[in-house]
Design a protein around this motif. Structure first.
Motif, mmCIF file in Angstrom:
data_model
loop_
_atom_site.group_PDB
_atom_site.id
_atom_site.type_symbol
_atom_site.label_atom_id
_atom_site.label_comp_id
_atom_site.label_asym_id
_atom_site.label_seq_id
_atom_site.Cartn_x
_atom_site.Cartn_y
_atom_site.Cartn_z
ATOM 1 N N THR A 23 0.906 -1.205 -0.059
ATOM 2 C CA THR A 23 0.139 0.100 -0.122
ATOM 3 C C THR A 23 0.979 1.295 0.064
ATOM 4 N N SER A 34 2.614 4.581 1.383
ATOM 5 C CA SER A 34 3.086 5.208 2.516
ATOM 6 C C SER A 34 4.093 6.384 2.118
ATOM 7 N N GLY A 82 4.627 2.939 -3.100
ATOM 8 C CA GLY A 82 4.250 1.536 -2.892
ATOM 9 C C GLY A 82 5.344 0.656 -2.667
ATOM 10 N N GLY A 102 -4.764 -4.718 -4.862
ATOM 11 C CA GLY A 102 -4.412 -4.271 -3.840
ATOM 12 C C GLY A 102 -2.807 -3.949 -3.667
ATOM 13 N N ASP A 103 -2.427 -3.859 -4.926
ATOM 14 C CA ASP A 103 -0.799 -3.395 -4.880
ATOM 15 C C ASP A 103 -0.992 -2.035 -5.531
ATOM 16 N N HIS A 104 -0.115 -1.083 -5.111
ATOM 17 C CA HIS A 104 -0.177 0.313 -5.284
ATOM 18 C C HIS A 104 1.252 1.146 -5.660
ATOM 19 N N LYS A 107 6.525 -3.575 0.261
ATOM 20 C CA LYS A 107 5.447 -4.531 -0.105
ATOM 21 C C LYS A 107 5.737 -5.579 1.016
#
Length: 251
Positions: A16, A18, A28, A47-49, A31
């Motif tokens: 996500t 941060s 992102g 869900g991966d960014h 991980k």
């Protein structure tokens, strides 16, 4: 012909957004392993960014693979930093032991769970690795060593589980390994024969082919300062062009 053995995943990871620096730049890159199946779409895992969609992510950078084999070399070089104690240190989606940049080539296709993925390009490391490892030249080290990892584009979408294996199903340009591509981008940077081949390699994303075309036209290598050092270094007076590496003697 013996069919290549499938490659077991060491980890399947997603992240996500941060902050990665004191300016609050979102990334992102942090991980973490997923315990269950994840859907892989044309632009990556659910869900991966990515924080900078202009330079990261997208169809040609849907999945990042980084060889776990390289971790020991990094420990030998920079020490036993906490980042290297588990997979995901380089922001990879796939961690695996076995294949490295010398083994995989642009256009290689792998079955992964329900999905079919294709090697699209090597990774061009950026300054965010400097922040992640708290080393001002980590991105340069990654580029200089050729331990970059690579990206896949997604040919067929589907569910992927941590226990799945990568099975090679097709090689379209076996002569153009990621290591060979790296060599002509960062070592023998103005080799006109190689650049001509790269410019016509349709499997490569357009921006990589454009680099080759521009080098052929200008007989000069693009400046890497901003990508490797970040905007702060690139904007210092007198720094323009200083970040451009030369063949391996200094980058």
């Amino acid at each position: 012909m013996v069919e290549p053995a499938p490659i077991a995943l060491d980890a399947l990871l997603i992240g996500t957004l941060s902050p990665i620096d004191d300016r609050g730049t979102l990334s992102g890159i942090d991980k973490h392993p997923t315990a269950g199946p994840v859907h892989l779409g044309t632009t990556g895992f659910a869900g991966d960014h990515q924080g900078d969609l202009k330079r990261h992510g997208g169809p040609d950078k849907a999945v990042h693979h980084y060889p776990r084999d390289h971790y020991q070399a990094w420990v030998d070089e920079i020490g036993r930093v906490s980042r290297l104690e588990q997979p995901g240190a380089f922001g990879e989606n796939i961690s695996a032991l076995g294949p490295t940049e010398s083994d995989v080539a642009v256009g290689d296709r792998f079955r992964l769970g329900e999905a079919l993925v294709e090697v699209s390009q090597g990774r061009q490391p950026c300054w965010k690795l400097n922040r992640r490892f708290d080393l001002p030249d980590m991105a340069r080290r990654v580029q200089q060593t050729g331990r970059t990892g690579w990206y896949y584009r997604v040919i067929e979408t589907g569910m992927v589980s941590p226990g799945d294996r990568l099975q090679l199903v097709e090689r379209r340009h076996p002569e153009w390994t990621i290591a060979r591509l790296w060599h002509y981008f960062y070592v023998d940077t103005l080799n006109r024969d190689a650049l001509s081949e790269i410019a016509s390699l349709a499997t490569l994303p357009p921006n990589w082919r454009d680099y080759a075309v521009k080098r052929l036209q200008t007989r000069a290598v693009e400046d890497w300062t901003r990508r490797l050092d970040g905007e702060a270094r690139a904007s210092r007076p007198g720094d323009a062009g200083e970040g451009r590496d030369r063949p391996l003697t200094n980058g």
